[in-house]
Motif scaffolding. Structure first.
Motif, PDB file in Angstrom:
ATOM      1  N   GLY A  27      -6.955  15.197  10.649  1.00 34.14           N
ATOM      2  CA  GLY A  27      -6.078  16.027   9.349  1.00 34.14           C
ATOM      3  C   GLY A  27      -6.696  16.577   8.545  1.00 34.14           C
ATOM      4  N   VAL A  28      -7.839  16.501   7.795  1.00 38.19           N
ATOM      5  CA  VAL A  28      -8.286  17.216   6.389  1.00 38.19           C
ATOM      6  C   VAL A  28      -9.261  18.330   7.805  1.00 38.19           C
ATOM      7  CG1 VAL A  28     -10.459  16.874   5.358  1.00 38.19           C
ATOM      8  CG2 VAL A  28      -8.667  15.071   6.148  1.00 38.19           C
ATOM      9  N   PRO A  61     -11.995  12.482   9.414  1.00 39.48           N
ATOM     10  CA  PRO A  61     -10.713  12.754   9.330  1.00 39.48           C
ATOM     11  C   PRO A  61     -10.148  14.265  10.061  1.00 39.48           C
ATOM     12  CG  PRO A  61     -10.923  12.676   7.294  1.00 39.48           C
ATOM     13  CD  PRO A  61     -12.312  12.620   8.161  1.00 39.48           C
ATOM     14  N   ASP A  93      -5.483  12.749  14.290  1.00 38.62           N
ATOM     15  CA  ASP A  93      -6.325  12.781  13.963  1.00 38.62           C
ATOM     16  C   ASP A  93      -6.573  12.703  15.709  1.00 38.62           C
ATOM     17  OD1 ASP A  93      -7.148  12.376  11.555  1.00 38.62           O
ATOM     18  OD2 ASP A  93      -6.937  10.352  11.648  1.00 38.62           O
ATOM     19  N   SER A 122       1.326   8.867   6.816  1.00 40.15           N
ATOM     20  CA  SER A 122      -0.406   8.775   6.913  1.00 40.15           C
ATOM     21  C   SER A 122      -0.741   8.473   8.176  1.00 40.15           C
ATOM     22  CB  SER A 122      -0.391   7.063   5.393  1.00 40.15           C
ATOM     23  OG  SER A 122      -0.121   5.944   6.246  1.00 40.15           O
ATOM     24  N   GLY A 123      -1.212   7.460   8.220  1.00 36.62           N
ATOM     25  CA  GLY A 123      -2.365   7.795   8.980  1.00 36.62           C
ATOM     26  C   GLY A 123      -1.739   7.109   9.691  1.00 36.62           C
ATOM     27  N   GLY A 124      -0.838   5.662   9.153  1.00 43.36           N
ATOM     28  CA  GLY A 124      -0.243   4.626  10.191  1.00 43.36           C
ATOM     29  C   GLY A 124       1.104   4.568  10.349  1.00 43.36           C
ATOM     30  N   ASP A 135      -6.058  20.472   8.700  1.00 45.81           N
ATOM     31  CA  ASP A 135      -5.614  21.652   7.825  1.00 45.81           C
ATOM     32  C   ASP A 135      -7.197  22.624   6.227  1.00 45.81           C
ATOM     33  OD1 ASP A 135      -4.377  22.078   4.977  1.00 45.81           O
ATOM     34  OD2 ASP A 135      -5.012  20.072   4.104  1.00 45.81           O
ATOM     35  N   HIS A 169       1.370   4.585  -2.398  1.00 45.05           N
ATOM     36  CA  HIS A 169       1.316   5.953  -2.039  1.00 45.05           C
ATOM     37  C   HIS A 169       2.540   6.840  -2.432  1.00 45.05           C
ATOM     38  CE1 HIS A 169      -1.754   6.814   0.313  1.00 45.05           C
ATOM     39  NE2 HIS A 169      -1.821   5.950   1.013  1.00 45.05           N
ATOM     40  N   GLY A 223      -0.699  11.029  11.051  1.00 44.24           N
ATOM     41  CA  GLY A 223      -2.038  11.280  10.436  1.00 44.24           C
ATOM     42  C   GLY A 223      -2.757  10.821  11.890  1.00 44.24           C
ATOM     43  N   GLY A 247      -1.708   9.826   2.989  1.00 46.55           N
ATOM     44  CA  GLY A 247      -3.237  10.987   3.097  1.00 46.55           C
ATOM     45  C   GLY A 247      -2.535  12.209   3.701  1.00 46.55           C
ATOM     46  N   VAL A 248      -1.334  12.228   4.427  1.00 46.07           N
ATOM     47  CA  VAL A 248      -1.039  13.342   5.161  1.00 46.07           C
ATOM     48  C   VAL A 248      -0.448  14.912   4.195  1.00 46.07           C
ATOM     49  CG1 VAL A 248      -0.131  14.257   6.965  1.00 46.07           C
ATOM     50  CG2 VAL A 248      -1.075  12.214   7.451  1.00 46.07           C
ATOM     51  N   ASP A 306      -6.233   7.035  -0.329  1.00 43.52           N
ATOM     52  CA  ASP A 306      -6.406   6.430  -0.707  1.00 43.52           C
ATOM     53  C   ASP A 306      -6.914   5.729  -2.169  1.00 43.52           C
ATOM     54  OD1 ASP A 306      -4.990   5.383   1.079  1.00 43.52           O
ATOM     55  OD2 ASP A 306      -6.263   4.395   2.530  1.00 43.52           O
ATOM     56  N   HIS A 346       1.052  -1.545   0.474  1.00 43.22           N
ATOM     57  CA  HIS A 346      -0.323  -0.066   0.057  1.00 43.22           C
ATOM     58  C   HIS A 346       0.394   1.232  -0.497  1.00 43.22           C
ATOM     59  CE1 HIS A 346      -3.619   2.353   0.592  1.00 43.22           C
ATOM     60  NE2 HIS A 346      -2.959   2.729   1.614  1.00 43.22           N
ATOM     61  N   ALA A 401      -1.505  15.638   1.599  1.00 46.35           N
ATOM     62  CA  ALA A 401      -2.219  16.429   0.941  1.00 46.35           C
ATOM     63  C   ALA A 401      -2.562  17.865   2.054  1.00 46.35           C
ATOM     64  CB  ALA A 401      -3.724  15.711   1.534  1.00 46.35           C
ATOM     65  N   ASN A 402      -2.053  17.850   2.947  1.00 43.07           N
ATOM     66  CA  ASN A 402      -2.076  18.825   3.824  1.00 43.07           C
ATOM     67  C   ASN A 402      -1.452  20.057   3.414  1.00 43.07           C
ATOM     68  OD1 ASN A 402      -0.029  20.619   6.262  1.00 43.07           O
ATOM     69  ND2 ASN A 402      -2.207  20.021   6.930  1.00 43.07           N
TER      70      ASN A 402
HETATM   71  O1  KG4 Z   1      -2.877   7.922   4.009  1.00 45.73           O
HETATM   72  P1  KG4 Z   1      -3.860   7.257   4.167  1.00 45.73           P
HETATM   73  O2  KG4 Z   1      -5.164   7.810   3.290  1.00 45.73           O
HETATM   74  O3  KG4 Z   1      -4.509   6.467   5.187  1.00 45.73           O
HETATM   75  C1  KG4 Z   1      -3.656   5.334   5.658  1.00 45.73           C
HETATM   76  O4  KG4 Z   1      -3.234   5.683   6.893  1.00 45.73           O
HETATM   77  O5  KG4 Z   1      -3.308   4.553   4.717  1.00 45.73           O
HETATM   78  O6  KG4 Z   1      -3.805   8.751   5.847  1.00 45.73           O
HETATM   79  C2  KG4 Z   1      -4.951   9.020   6.274  1.00 45.73           C
HETATM   80  C3  KG4 Z   1      -4.858  10.272   7.058  1.00 45.73           C
HETATM   81  C4  KG4 Z   1      -5.712  10.988   8.102  1.00 45.73           C
HETATM   82  O7  KG4 Z   1      -4.514  10.043   9.399  1.00 45.73           O
HETATM   83  C5  KG4 Z   1      -5.684  11.565   7.899  1.00 45.73           C
HETATM   84  O8  KG4 Z   1      -6.201  12.615   8.348  1.00 45.73           O
HETATM   85  C6  KG4 Z   1      -4.847  12.461   7.509  1.00 45.73           C
HETATM   86  O9  KG4 Z   1      -4.018  11.391   6.403  1.00 45.73           O
HETATM   87  N1  KG4 Z   1      -4.844  13.633   6.390  1.00 45.73           N
HETATM   88  C7  KG4 Z   1      -4.172  15.125   6.319  1.00 45.73           C
HETATM   89  C8  KG4 Z   1      -5.209  15.392   5.824  1.00 45.73           C
HETATM   90  N2  KG4 Z   1      -5.942  14.620   4.885  1.00 45.73           N
HETATM   91  C9  KG4 Z   1      -5.802  13.600   4.908  1.00 45.73           C
HETATM   92  N3  KG4 Z   1      -3.383  15.455   7.188  1.00 45.73           N
HETATM   93  C10 KG4 Z   1      -3.276  16.375   7.779  1.00 45.73           C
HETATM   94  N4  KG4 Z   1      -4.027  17.544   6.523  1.00 45.73           N
HETATM   95  C11 KG4 Z   1      -4.803  17.094   5.587  1.00 45.73           C
HETATM   96  N5  KG4 Z   1      -5.133  17.688   4.114  1.00 45.73           N
END
Ligand code: KG4
Length: 421
Positions: A231-232, A229, A218, A187-189, A235, A167, A214, A324-325, A354, A163, A327-328
């Motif tokens: 982080g979104v 979520p 959260d 990312s989140g993990g 932001d 990314h 991430g 995911g992060v 994702d 995965h 995108a910040n």
């Molecule tokens: O990569 P991802 O989609 O999922 C996995 O962890 O695999 O990442 C999700 C993480 C979440 O913690 C979410 O809050 C964070 O990415 N995230 C952000 C933003 N968009 C998503 N964190 C900060 N700013 C953002 N714009």
């Protein structure tokens, strides 16, 4: 009917047949010997052929998005995502059992739609790729079973994709990779700083010693009353209030290129709890924005500083971000500030969350590296030849427990119906 007409009709049929046999033969040979042919004097011809014949269906179901994409000749033809965010929001995070059930409910339509939008018939597919991990076990299982079934039914190779590699390869929708490169996974993990000297060559040189960035975003967001979520939401709030100044938070002392988010996160949560206790259990709107801004700056600065230190030490040509992060907005702008010193790639916004098109891009490289040659067979073992009382002989096929088909007839049926379309 004169003979000339018959001969010309025959000639057309013979030429179609020859085309078919030769085309298939070349495609087979080229695909089979992809790597060895690089050493052959005709290698550009074979490489060109193999490049034009790849048509990958990719699936992703590692967390809360069910996604399918079609990549033909390296070009994205469709990218369908069914997101579960709304369903998980009421739990304040991803509820794994619900995620698996929703994947099962949606995986068929997502595949149908991806093929439909791409204008690709199932028989045109040359490979199936799927996120094999890491992720929620039950959620991954659904995508893997669906992918195995498509591959087994069509008799084409199956490619398991990491995965996080997906990314990183999302960046290829923005530009080409140049090595050596520092790849930042946020990312989140996961939070990792990776040295890549070549495609698919990942050396982790730094990583979080506790929470992922991430995850920390959260958790803080939840504490200050923002929705999942987090982080979104953080932001969004920061972008809406550019005038708000962050307060200073400590820079964690972690050796090398490693990172740490747990200490910062806990310190902020404690501070918020104390403040809430003094204000009748609530934070003012202004304080929420201040916290969001301070956390964003502290979390991102740590990552960026470590990443560019690694870039300098490893003489990187390029720096990329993924996960995911990525995108910040603040992270993206901080990374882009270095574009005079390094080539910098950031993934397009649509490819930060994702999705399956990033899995397809990684699979494209995996195939290019010489994998994905063998067609996928489920392990069907014929373990018993029975003869019924009337003397009919029939085979009873037991399928190994790791096979797709036994565990999910529902998915097999929809694959059959796709192929009949
Ligand atoms: O990569 P991802 O989609 O999922 C996995 O962890 O695999 O990442 C999700 C993480 C979440 O913690 C979410 O809050 C964070 O990415 N995230 C952000 C933003 N968009 C998503 N964190 C900060 N700013 C953002 N714009």
């Amino acid at each position: 009917m004169d003979n000339g007409y018959v001969y010309s009709v025959n000639a057309i049929w013979i030429s179609i047949l020859l085309d078919y046999i030769l085309g298939f033969g070349f495609a087979f040979v080229a695909g089979f010997f992809r790597k060895p042919f690089l050493k052959h004097k005709w290698w550009p011809f074979f490489v060109a052929m193999t490049f034009t014949m790849l048509c990958i269906l990719a699936l992703e179901s590692s967390c809360d998005e069910t996604a399918a994409a079609v990549l033909k000749d390296g070009e994205m033809k469709s990218n369908i995502i069914s997101t579960q965010i709304k369903e998980h929001q009421k739990f304040g995070g991803v509820y794994p059992e619900l995620a698996s059930r929703l994947h099962l409910q949606n995986v068929a339509s997502v595949i149908f739609m991806a093929l439909d939008k791409a204008g690709i018939k199932p028989e045109e597919l040359t490979h199936v790729a799927v996120t094999a991990g890491p992720g929620l076990p039950g959620a991954l299982q659904v995508g893997v079973i669906a992918a195995k079934t498509v591959a087994a039914y069509l008799g084409i190779p199956l490619i398991g994709v990491h995965h996080l590699a997906g990314h990183l390869y999302a960046n290829e929708y923005a530009g080409d990779f140049h090595f050596p490169m520092i790849a930042c996974l946020a990312s989140g993990g996961n939070s990792e700083i990776i040295l890549m000297k070549d495609h698919l060559d990942f050396e982790i040189v730094g990583q979080t010693l506790d929470d992922a960035i991430g995850e920390a975003f959260d958790k803080v967001a939840r504490e200050i009353g923002l929705p999942y979520p987090g982080g979104v939401a953080i932001d969004k709030l920061c972008k809406a209030h550019p005038e708000v100044k962050p307060f200073k938070l400590p820079f964690p002392r972690v050796p090398g290129y490693n990172l740490s988010y747990s200490g910062l996160k806990s310190a902020i949560i404690r501070k918020v709890e104390q403040e809430k206790a003094q204000n009748g259990g609530k934070l003012s709107d202004e304080r929420v924005i201040e916290y969001a801004k301070s956390v964003e700056v502290a979390f991102v600065n740590q990552f960026v500083r470590k990443a560019f230190k690694a870039a300098e030490d490893f003489h990187a040509k390029m720096v990329i971000i993924g996960g995911g992060v990525s995108a910040n907005s603040y992270l993206r702008s901080e990374v882009l500030k270095h574009k005079d010193e390094y080539e910098v790639l950031i993934p397009p916004m649509w490819c930060t969350t994702d999705n399956a098109s990033m899995i397809a891009k990684a699979a494209d490289h995996i195939i290019d590296a010489g994998y994905g040659i063998k067609r996928y067979y489920p392990n069907i073992e014929v373990i018993n030849n029975n003869i019924d009382p009337k003397g009919h002989v029939y085979n009873v096929a037991y399928i190994n427990s790791n096979s797709a088909i036994k565990t999910n007839d529902k998915i097999l049926n929809f694959i059959l119906s796709i192929s009949e379309k």
